[in-house]
Design an enzyme around this catalytic site. Structure first.
Site, PDB file in Angstrom:
ATOM      1  CD  GLU A   1     -42.245   3.064 -21.863  1.00 25.14           C
ATOM      2  OE1 GLU A   1     -41.308   3.475 -22.572  1.00 25.14           O
ATOM      3  OE2 GLU A   1     -42.070   2.485 -20.784  1.00 25.14           O
TER       4      GLU A   1
ATOM      5  CD  GLU B   1     -64.502   1.987 -11.507  1.00 22.82           C
ATOM      6  OE1 GLU B   1     -65.380   1.344 -12.109  1.00 22.82           O
ATOM      7  OE2 GLU B   1     -63.376   1.536 -11.259  1.00 22.82           O
TER       8      GLU B   1
END
Length: 297
Positions: free
Chosen positions: A84, A115
């Site tokens: 964004e 992860e």
């Protein structure tokens, strides 16, 4: 080995023990009440968020980058916030970067084991050619994700600034970052589902970090996003409104300067406020380090 059962994010919420017996209306009220707690929890963490923003501004001023790293929801939120920044503040996609354990595929599907790899976090930063001017922000609701810890440790090794964001107090990743942020939202509405309150808290904090650091490098005039990139019809019209709001000019005047400035909103504003042509406006902005206010002196 960390006992996950001791983490706040893994505890059961006393307010929702009978969740499966609630009506839809009752569940909505309970969930909304839990969400109300998030902003207050973030407020408690503000003193620890401030130095992260200052460090991001310093990194940008040195030509460095802000790099978010996380797994699962935490990683996706980092990727979202980074993406964004490009249309909102007109920065290149290489200035604010979101990395997620398992790569782009992990944005939509789970990548098993990603992860849990210390080495993967390290390697992702090596591939990015991390340098000492960068700031790495590791995001992990649990506060113990190996991918994030591996990345933070590598960043410290090469002299980059490090920060962490966890939704547990006394988090493991806090020991691996120069600027740790810990926000305690309490147990989740649905036990262990950290995409809920924890994810909301993380998004609020990432909003703060990216937005206020961009203010710090001249991407905002008053409360207007003057470096917005008009990549679609909606943003073209918004750009003209921003010019009007910043200068009190008419729509026609805003449109004219917008075109003369080659759709550069900030430049059009400077041209109107200082009554100059495009080339002179560009020079003024360079001298003012991109701050519109500083072109008015």
């Amino acid at each position: 080995m960390i006992d996950l059962s001791t983490l706040t994010t893994e505890r059961r919420n006393n307010e929702t023990f009978n969740l499966d017996q609630m009506t839809v209306a009752e569940a909505l009220i309970k969930m909304n009440n839990e969400d109300k707690k998030v902003a207050f929890a973030v407020e408690e963490a503000l003193p620890n968020i401030e130095p992260v923003i200052s460090s991001a501004i310093e990194a940008f001023n040195k030509g460095g980058r802000l790099i978010y790293m996380g797994a699962g929801t935490s990683g996706r939120l980092g990727v979202l916030d980074a993406a964004e920044c490009v249309p909102t503040f007109g920065v290149p996609a290489t200035q604010v970067i979101g990395l997620i354990a398992g790569g782009d595929k992990a944005m939509t599907v789970s990548v098993e084991g990603a992860e849990d790899s210390l080495e993967l976090g390290r390697q992702d930063l090596i591939d990015l050619k991390l340098n000492e001017n960068d700031l790495v922000l590791g995001i992990a609701a649990s506060g113990r994700t190996p991918y994030v810890i591996g990345a933070l440790d590598y960043a410290k090794e090469i002299g980059a600034k490090t920060a962490s964001l966890s939704c547990n107090l006394n988090a493991e990743i806090s020991k691996h970052a120069e600027f740790p942020i810990e926000v305690d939202c309490g147990p989740e509405f649905l036990t262990g589902s950290t995409r809920l309150k924890s994810g909301t808290a993380q998004k609020l904090i990432l909003n703060m970090i990216s937005t206020i650091s961009m203010i710090g490098i001249g991407k905002v005039y008053n409360n207007l996003m003057v470096d917005v990139k008009p990549t679609n019809e909606k943003l073209v019209e918004r750009s003209k409104r921003i010019i009007m709001q910043a200068t009190d000019c008419t729509y026609e005047e805003a449109e004219e300067k917008f075109i003369e400035a080659d759709q550069d909103v900030k430049l059009a504003i400077v041209m109107l406020l200082t009554d100059c042509a495009a080339e002179e406006g560009k020079t003024k902005l360079v001298r003012a380090n991109g701050f519109v206010k500083n072109t008015l002196n």
